[in-house]
Design a protein around this motif. Structure first.
Motif, PDB file in Angstrom:
ATOM      1  N   LYS A  15      73.289  50.742  14.895  1.00 48.82           N
ATOM      2  CA  LYS A  15      72.702  49.760  14.067  1.00 48.82           C
ATOM      3  C   LYS A  15      71.836  48.700  14.622  1.00 48.82           C
ATOM      4  CE  LYS A  15      76.237  49.425  11.266  1.00 48.82           C
ATOM      5  NZ  LYS A  15      77.367  49.059  10.159  1.00 48.82           N
ATOM      6  N   ALA A  16      72.572  48.077  15.733  1.00 51.01           N
ATOM      7  CA  ALA A  16      71.924  47.055  16.284  1.00 51.01           C
ATOM      8  C   ALA A  16      70.840  47.529  16.966  1.00 51.01           C
ATOM      9  CB  ALA A  16      72.637  46.312  17.263  1.00 51.01           C
ATOM     10  N   SER A  17      70.839  48.833  17.636  1.00 51.31           N
ATOM     11  CA  SER A  17      69.631  49.308  18.354  1.00 51.31           C
ATOM     12  C   SER A  17      68.259  49.517  17.659  1.00 51.31           C
ATOM     13  CB  SER A  17      70.105  50.465  19.129  1.00 51.31           C
ATOM     14  OG  SER A  17      70.006  51.798  18.182  1.00 51.31           O
ATOM     15  N   LEU A  18      68.467  49.807  16.275  1.00 51.60           N
ATOM     16  CA  LEU A  18      67.230  50.008  15.456  1.00 51.60           C
ATOM     17  C   LEU A  18      66.629  48.591  15.297  1.00 51.60           C
ATOM     18  CD1 LEU A  18      68.593  52.490  12.755  1.00 51.60           C
ATOM     19  CD2 LEU A  18      67.221  52.854  14.520  1.00 51.60           C
ATOM     20  N   MET A  19      67.143  47.396  15.506  1.00 45.15           N
ATOM     21  CA  MET A  19      66.511  46.224  15.142  1.00 45.15           C
ATOM     22  C   MET A  19      65.733  45.640  16.121  1.00 45.15           C
ATOM     23  SD  MET A  19      67.965  45.318  12.142  1.00 45.15           S
ATOM     24  CE  MET A  19      67.312  47.166  12.034  1.00 45.15           C
ATOM     25  N   SER A  20      65.371  46.466  17.347  1.00 41.05           N
ATOM     26  CA  SER A  20      64.101  46.067  18.309  1.00 41.05           C
ATOM     27  C   SER A  20      63.730  47.432  18.722  1.00 41.05           C
ATOM     28  CB  SER A  20      64.908  45.387  19.384  1.00 41.05           C
ATOM     29  OG  SER A  20      65.640  46.087  20.325  1.00 41.05           O
ATOM     30  N   GLY A  21      62.260  47.328  19.578  1.00 40.51           N
ATOM     31  CA  GLY A  21      61.678  48.542  19.823  1.00 40.51           C
ATOM     32  C   GLY A  21      62.291  49.247  20.996  1.00 40.51           C
ATOM     33  N   LYS A  22      62.000  50.470  20.743  1.00 38.30           N
ATOM     34  CA  LYS A  22      62.178  51.575  22.118  1.00 38.30           C
ATOM     35  C   LYS A  22      61.423  51.243  23.236  1.00 38.30           C
ATOM     36  CE  LYS A  22      62.425  56.489  22.599  1.00 38.30           C
ATOM     37  NZ  LYS A  22      62.061  57.875  22.129  1.00 38.30           N
ATOM     38  N   ASP A  23      60.170  50.888  22.939  1.00 37.42           N
ATOM     39  CA  ASP A  23      59.235  50.472  24.035  1.00 37.42           C
ATOM     40  C   ASP A  23      58.396  49.538  23.459  1.00 37.42           C
ATOM     41  OD1 ASP A  23      57.457  51.785  22.551  1.00 37.42           O
ATOM     42  OD2 ASP A  23      57.658  53.751  23.752  1.00 37.42           O
ATOM     43  N   PHE A  24      57.093  49.764  24.103  1.00 41.50           N
ATOM     44  CA  PHE A  24      56.164  48.345  23.566  1.00 41.50           C
ATOM     45  C   PHE A  24      55.701  48.734  22.038  1.00 41.50           C
ATOM     46  CE2 PHE A  24      52.897  45.140  24.040  1.00 41.50           C
ATOM     47  CZ  PHE A  24      53.183  44.531  24.944  1.00 41.50           C
ATOM     48  N   ALA A 238      69.548  34.374  14.317  1.00 39.05           N
ATOM     49  CA  ALA A 238      68.938  33.428  13.183  1.00 39.05           C
ATOM     50  C   ALA A 238      67.976  34.412  12.690  1.00 39.05           C
ATOM     51  CB  ALA A 238      68.354  32.346  14.043  1.00 39.05           C
ATOM     52  N   GLY A 239      67.101  35.119  13.562  1.00 39.76           N
ATOM     53  CA  GLY A 239      65.960  35.804  12.417  1.00 39.76           C
ATOM     54  C   GLY A 239      66.640  36.878  11.826  1.00 39.76           C
ATOM     55  N   LEU A 240      67.877  37.543  12.250  1.00 36.79           N
ATOM     56  CA  LEU A 240      68.293  38.373  11.635  1.00 36.79           C
ATOM     57  C   LEU A 240      68.961  38.023  10.068  1.00 36.79           C
ATOM     58  CD1 LEU A 240      69.007  41.793  11.900  1.00 36.79           C
ATOM     59  CD2 LEU A 240      71.048  40.924  12.191  1.00 36.79           C
ATOM     60  N   ILE A 241      69.525  36.775  10.313  1.00 34.75           N
ATOM     61  CA  ILE A 241      70.168  36.275   9.115  1.00 34.75           C
ATOM     62  C   ILE A 241      68.851  36.091   8.028  1.00 34.75           C
ATOM     63  CG2 ILE A 241      71.295  34.240   8.229  1.00 34.75           C
ATOM     64  CD1 ILE A 241      72.703  34.202  10.890  1.00 34.75           C
ATOM     65  N   ALA A 242      67.831  35.586   8.617  1.00 36.21           N
ATOM     66  CA  ALA A 242      66.422  35.251   7.604  1.00 36.21           C
ATOM     67  C   ALA A 242      65.958  36.513   7.104  1.00 36.21           C
ATOM     68  CB  ALA A 242      65.720  34.453   8.447  1.00 36.21           C
ATOM     69  N   GLY A 243      66.334  37.672   7.639  1.00 36.25           N
ATOM     70  CA  GLY A 243      65.964  38.884   7.084  1.00 36.25           C
ATOM     71  C   GLY A 243      64.589  39.483   7.824  1.00 36.25           C
ATOM     72  N   ASN A 244      64.643  39.326   9.036  1.00 37.95           N
ATOM     73  CA  ASN A 244      63.412  39.748  10.244  1.00 37.95           C
ATOM     74  C   ASN A 244      64.090  40.845  10.886  1.00 37.95           C
ATOM     75  OD1 ASN A 244      61.379  37.970  12.591  1.00 37.95           O
ATOM     76  ND2 ASN A 244      61.648  40.344  12.145  1.00 37.95           N
ATOM     77  N   GLU A 245      63.819  41.994  10.055  1.00 37.16           N
ATOM     78  CA  GLU A 245      64.594  43.204  10.653  1.00 37.16           C
ATOM     79  C   GLU A 245      64.211  43.730  12.144  1.00 37.16           C
ATOM     80  OE1 GLU A 245      64.434  43.448   6.175  1.00 37.16           O
ATOM     81  OE2 GLU A 245      62.926  43.212   7.797  1.00 37.16           O
ATOM     82  N   LEU A 246      62.851  43.816  12.432  1.00 34.62           N
ATOM     83  CA  LEU A 246      62.386  44.465  13.765  1.00 34.62           C
ATOM     84  C   LEU A 246      61.742  43.374  14.530  1.00 34.62           C
ATOM     85  CD1 LEU A 246      61.921  47.084  15.272  1.00 34.62           C
ATOM     86  CD2 LEU A 246      59.744  47.385  13.932  1.00 34.62           C
ATOM     87  N   GLU A 247      62.534  43.368  15.674  1.00 36.74           N
ATOM     88  CA  GLU A 247      61.836  42.650  17.042  1.00 36.74           C
ATOM     89  C   GLU A 247      61.190  43.678  17.749  1.00 36.74           C
ATOM     90  OE1 GLU A 247      63.502  39.797  20.521  1.00 36.74           O
ATOM     91  OE2 GLU A 247      64.873  41.247  19.557  1.00 36.74           O
ATOM     92  N   MET A 248      59.957  43.061  18.191  1.00 36.62           N
ATOM     93  CA  MET A 248      58.997  43.851  18.914  1.00 36.62           C
ATOM     94  C   MET A 248      58.457  42.974  19.959  1.00 36.62           C
ATOM     95  SD  MET A 248      58.960  47.124  18.228  1.00 36.62           S
ATOM     96  CE  MET A 248      57.776  47.628  18.699  1.00 36.62           C
ATOM     97  N   PRO A 249      58.145  43.661  21.377  1.00 36.53           N
ATOM     98  CA  PRO A 249      58.598  44.855  21.847  1.00 36.53           C
ATOM     99  C   PRO A 249      59.954  45.006  22.051  1.00 36.53           C
ATOM    100  CG  PRO A 249      57.576  43.775  23.760  1.00 36.53           C
ATOM    101  CD  PRO A 249      57.539  42.883  22.451  1.00 36.53           C
ATOM    102  N   THR A 250      60.599  46.098  22.836  1.00 34.21           N
ATOM    103  CA  THR A 250      61.719  46.193  23.456  1.00 34.21           C
ATOM    104  C   THR A 250      62.366  44.965  24.346  1.00 34.21           C
ATOM    105  OG1 THR A 250      63.195  47.614  24.525  1.00 34.21           O
ATOM    106  CG2 THR A 250      61.185  47.515  25.499  1.00 34.21           C
ATOM    107  N   THR A 251      63.529  44.668  24.169  1.00 31.17           N
ATOM    108  CA  THR A 251      63.987  43.934  25.293  1.00 31.17           C
ATOM    109  C   THR A 251      65.511  44.409  25.987  1.00 31.17           C
ATOM    110  OG1 THR A 251      65.748  43.220  23.474  1.00 31.17           O
ATOM    111  CG2 THR A 251      63.620  42.005  23.449  1.00 31.17           C
ATOM    112  N   ALA A 252      64.904  45.941  26.007  1.00 29.85           N
ATOM    113  CA  ALA A 252      66.079  46.737  26.606  1.00 29.85           C
ATOM    114  C   ALA A 252      67.552  46.579  26.423  1.00 29.85           C
ATOM    115  CB  ALA A 252      65.790  46.553  28.348  1.00 29.85           C
ATOM    116  N   GLY A 253      67.908  46.392  25.260  1.00 31.85           N
ATOM    117  CA  GLY A 253      68.961  46.013  24.516  1.00 31.85           C
ATOM    118  C   GLY A 253      69.610  44.700  24.676  1.00 31.85           C
ATOM    119  N   GLU A 254      69.054  43.887  25.233  1.00 36.36           N
ATOM    120  CA  GLU A 254      69.555  42.583  25.401  1.00 36.36           C
ATOM    121  C   GLU A 254      69.792  41.893  23.911  1.00 36.36           C
ATOM    122  OE1 GLU A 254      69.122  38.376  27.938  1.00 36.36           O
ATOM    123  OE2 GLU A 254      67.225  39.877  27.876  1.00 36.36           O
ATOM    124  N   THR A 255      68.911  41.814  23.279  1.00 35.49           N
ATOM    125  CA  THR A 255      69.222  41.093  21.951  1.00 35.49           C
ATOM    126  C   THR A 255      69.904  41.853  20.749  1.00 35.49           C
ATOM    127  OG1 THR A 255      66.921  41.716  21.067  1.00 35.49           O
ATOM    128  CG2 THR A 255      66.968  39.734  22.125  1.00 35.49           C
TER     129      THR A 255
END
Length: 819
Positions: A15-24, A238-255
């Motif tokens: 579930k957490a992996s869907l919240m940021s990009g796979k690549d750019f 903090a972004g997730l709590i505010a309802g920011n679903e998707l972080e782009m680009p990928t952070t290679a799993g860090e966030t």
């Protein structure tokens, strides 16, 4: 939740992996559950899908796509239906290129004419911007994919855009900077919203609960996805709590791990993550349906013709002394200017489109009936002076009846990431114009730029056609207008002041260090000039035609206003009728007039049409900071129909019963706002409007630098190495600019000089992580050897981790990212 069953089968890590990009550019997929990746691509005025090396700066070439006119140009059409049609063409091309989410349109307000990205935004007026954006969104999404309206919100400067704190009062925020977004959400029904880089009143926009939760989700009932601007995530949880679903680009799993850790520690409940996953899955599955239908084949010539049509309705005739236009066939014409040889048709940065075709004025001369006697370059587009070029141009001009001079701003002057330094046209072009005027005063200028410029030279031209940045077919559109094949119908979507010092934000733009203060309040653009009675060069809504129009027979009711428009000239034409409203009460400060409706009417010579403009929920409202909601003041309202903000043709008055809310202001404490003369408001009066103190706008020179500080601040760093790096970058920029490598020089300022330190982790796809940034900051703050050991140690850990995952040696973002 729509996808509760699928979500129940996921691990917390999935579930957490869907919240940021796979690549750019792509989201993460989960193959075992049938969840595909989706592709996001830049596309405010054309698809920019890169085939190979990915970047967010427009460096690497993208797959060819139709380059339509930019938003600043389309806005001049004042045609919501046309914007929607353009959107359908964008949507069709997106489907062909398998793009799920098109990152546009951009609808930030034009607070200052110097904002470097104004070419990508519609207007200084939120109602006009909102209507055109809603139309474009409907068109894009008619093909099943998603638009992504941006940048939410108050992203009105490019300098330090990733860390600047925008200080704005609540009423101005709601009325001026959020209304267009509200219309995009409610009327356009956009499926995605992009959060802005900047802070808003102390909090990053994607973490701002008032903005993201109270306004976007609760007030507007938005249930779509919020995606960060690229590298625009500060604190991921903090972004997730505010309802920011998707972080782009990928952070290679860090966030992603930050999210998992926050749930395990009890910082957030897993339900918060589940809700965000549910909304993202809805975007994924609904847009994927667009590609399961029969493939859409794009007719490139048809799309080129559509780009031409949009340009023809958006190009503006600003001056036509002695009816020098349209050019007559019996007149000889000298074509002069570098932009005639190589057209200026779009801005620079992430919105750069690789056009399918590209018209240049010189190449089209043979197709026209213009009696051209030749061409001279006249000037270097990047400002280098040349007496030889001027002399050759003057020699040609002496032989012609009319000089057709192509002027404008170059590609590096209007660019994402950088604000303009002045409103001037380059001096070498003005020098040429002055010389041409001495030998032939019959000059017609074709101007190409994406924002307002000063024109002290206006008295030396008889004709002025403003092409703005009119896309790949813009040159053909200009040709058809100057020859009379098309009657110009564009009108300005922004005011042209006489000089920059006349603009209301001139003392407060841009914010250079910590913050930028919006002391002018709601008085931006014509709202200021008309209220404070400041003379302008060209007013909002202004534009000439080859015919004339008469207005008559106004009738006002509670539903709206009806009136007649007559084409009183001899040729067919289109007129933009504009509805302005003025509240007659003085109890609450308001601009002299505000746009509340518009319509574009097509009329044959001598034809009359009856037009009705309906009132809506925005016609009489204002935001009351005491009740914290929209209210209506009981008052007489003047209903005005005009051809421009200063050209009112018809008037009537109607009394509107209000909501009887308490008065929100003490008039005696806000004299500047009640007079409208806000170009130099004191900090004390601004704080009274805000209701609190403003933060110190200056950096604390004694404080250690942190994640949200930039290379620019290294000039004050304790570390000798950091100060040396700062000087080296400044020197490199100056050298590259001097030798003509201006694109590269701009890139240094955008992606290095003004990049927060956290950005190097957020934008490198895992090549640099936050522990490594910690080491860099140790170096910057004077602990060179300790910091270097930390960087090397953390880099070694990262390499080992990637080896263990079988991922080492593979960049998740593709090649070519700027580190």
């Amino acid at each position: 939740m729509k996808y509760k069953e699928i979500i129940s089968k996921m691990t917390r890590e999935e579930k957490a992996s869907l919240m940021s990009g796979k690549d750019f550019w792509q989201t993460m997929d989960i193959e075992r559950l049938g969840i595909p990746s989706i592709f996001l691509a830049d596309g405010p005025h054309g698809i920019r899908k890169q085939a190979e090396a990915a970047d967010h700066l427009g460096l690497n070439e993208s797959i060819p796509a139709t380059c339509f006119p930019t938003a600043a140009t389309v806005a001049n059409s004042w045609n919501e239906e046309l914007a929607m049609q353009m959107g359908t063409y964008l949507g069709k091309e997106a489907v062909e290129q398998k793009v799920n989410v098109l990152l546009g349109p951009g609808i930030n307000m034009k607070r200052s004419p110097l904002s470097g990205r104004n070419f990508e935004y519609f207007s200084e007026d939120p109602y006009l911007a909102g209507k055109l954006a809603a139309g474009m969104i409907k068109g894009i999404q008619s093909y099943g994919i998603s638009a992504c309206v941006k940048h939410f919100a108050v992203n009105n400067q490019e300098e330090r855009r990733m860390s600047i704190d925008t200080i704005v009062d609540e009423r101005t925020l709601r009325e001026m900077y959020l209304t267009a977004f509200e219309m995009a959400v409610k009327e356009g029904e956009t499926k995605a919203v992009m959060s802005a880089y900047n802070k808003l009143n102390g909090e990053y926009t994607n973490e701002n609960m008032d903005l993201m939760k109270q306004i976007l989700r609760d007030d507007w009932n938005y249930d779509g996805v919020v995606v960060t601007d690229w590298g625009g995530s500060n604190e991921r949880v903090a972004g997730l709590i505010a309802g920011n679903e998707l972080e782009m680009p990928t952070t290679a799993g860090e966030t992603n791990q930050d999210i998992v850790t926050a749930i395990e520690s009890g910082e957030i409940k897993e339900d918060v993550l589940d809700q965000c996953v549910d909304r993202l899955l809805d975007l994924v599955f609904t847009t994927e349906k667009a590609f399961k239908q029969k493939p859409k084949t794009v007719d490139k010539k048809e799309h080129h013709q559509m780009a031409q049509r949009v340009a023809e309705e958006s190009i503006i005739l600003l001056k036509n002394e002695a009816n020098i236009l349209p050019l007559q066939q019996d007149k000889t014409v000298a074509v002069i200017g570098d932009f005639a040889r190589e057209t200026r048709y779009q801005g620079a940065g992430s919105s750069i489109v690789n056009p399918t075709f590209l018209d240049h004025p010189l190449d089209l001369l043979e197709e026209t009936e213009l009696n051209s006697i030749g061409y001279e370059q006249g000037f270097d587009r990047y400002g280098k002076r040349s007496t030889r070029k001027i002399n050759k141009a003057c020699a040609l001009a002496e032989q012609a009846d009319v000089v057709l001079l192509y002027m404008g701003l170059d590609e590096v002057t209007e660019a994402e990431g950088l604000d303009r330094q002045s409103m001037d046209i380059p001096a070498n072009q003005i020098e040429l114009l002055d010389a041409l005027y001495e030998v032939n005063p019959n000059i017609v200028v074709v101007l190409s730029c994406g924002a307002a410029v000063e024109m002290p030279w206006m008295t030396k031209v008889k004709g002025l056609v403003h092409a703005y940045l009119s896309g790949q077919a813009g040159a053909k559109a200009v040709q058809r207008i100057i020859t009379g094949a098309v009657n110009p119908s564009g009108k300005l979507a922004e005011t042209y002041p006489l000089r920059y010092e006349d603009t209301p934000a001139s003392h407060q733009f841009p914010g250079k260090e910590v913050s930028v203060e919006y002391r002018e309040g709601p008085y931006i653009g014509y709202r200021y000039y008309d209220t404070a009675d400041v003379n302008v060069l060209f007013p909002f809504g202004y534009g000439l035609s080859y015919t004339s129009f008469g207005y008559s027979d106004i009738k006002v009711s509670e539903e709206g206003v009806t009136f007649n428009i007559t084409n009183t000239g001899e040729v067919a034409g289109k007129e933009v009728a504009q509805l302005y409203v003025r509240c007659q009460s003085k109890a609450i400060f308001r601009p002299d007039k505000e746009l509340k409706g518009f319509i574009k009417v097509d009329l044959n010579a001598g034809e009359t049409k009856t037009v009705t403009l309906l009132f809506d929920d925005k016609t009489f409202r204002y935001f009351n900071v005491k009740t914290n909601q929209w209210e209506i003041e009981s008052a007489d309202y003047k209903i005005m129909i005009g051809a421009a903000s200063d050209d009112i043709r018809l008037e009537d008055v109607i009394f509107i019963e209000g909501t009887e809310a308490p008065l929100p202001y003490d008039k005696d404490k806000l004299p500047s706002y009640y007079s409208g003369k806000v170009n130099d408001v004191s900090i004390e009066e601004f704080e009274t409007l805000l209701g609190h103190k403003v933060p110190d706008p200056k950096w604390d020179r004694n404080k250690p630098l942190g994640y949200n500080d930039t290379i620019a601040q290294c000039q004050y760093a304790k570390g000798l190495f950091a100060r040396f790096a700062f000087k080296l970058i400044k020197l490199s920029h100056k050298f590259l600019w001097k030798i003509g490598k201006r694109d590269t020089a701009n890139l240094i300022m955008m992606s290095v000089y003004h990049m927060p330190f956290r950005g190097y982790a957020r934008m490198t796809g895992g090549v640099i992580n936050m522990p490594m940034v910690d080491g860099v900051l140790m170096i910057v703050n004077g602990h060179f050897f300790k910091g270097m050991r930390h960087v090397l140690r953390e880099r070694k850990k990262l390499v080992k981790l990637n080896k263990d995952k079988g991922e080492f040696g593979t960049s998740k973002t593709g090649e070519g990212e700027v580190l």
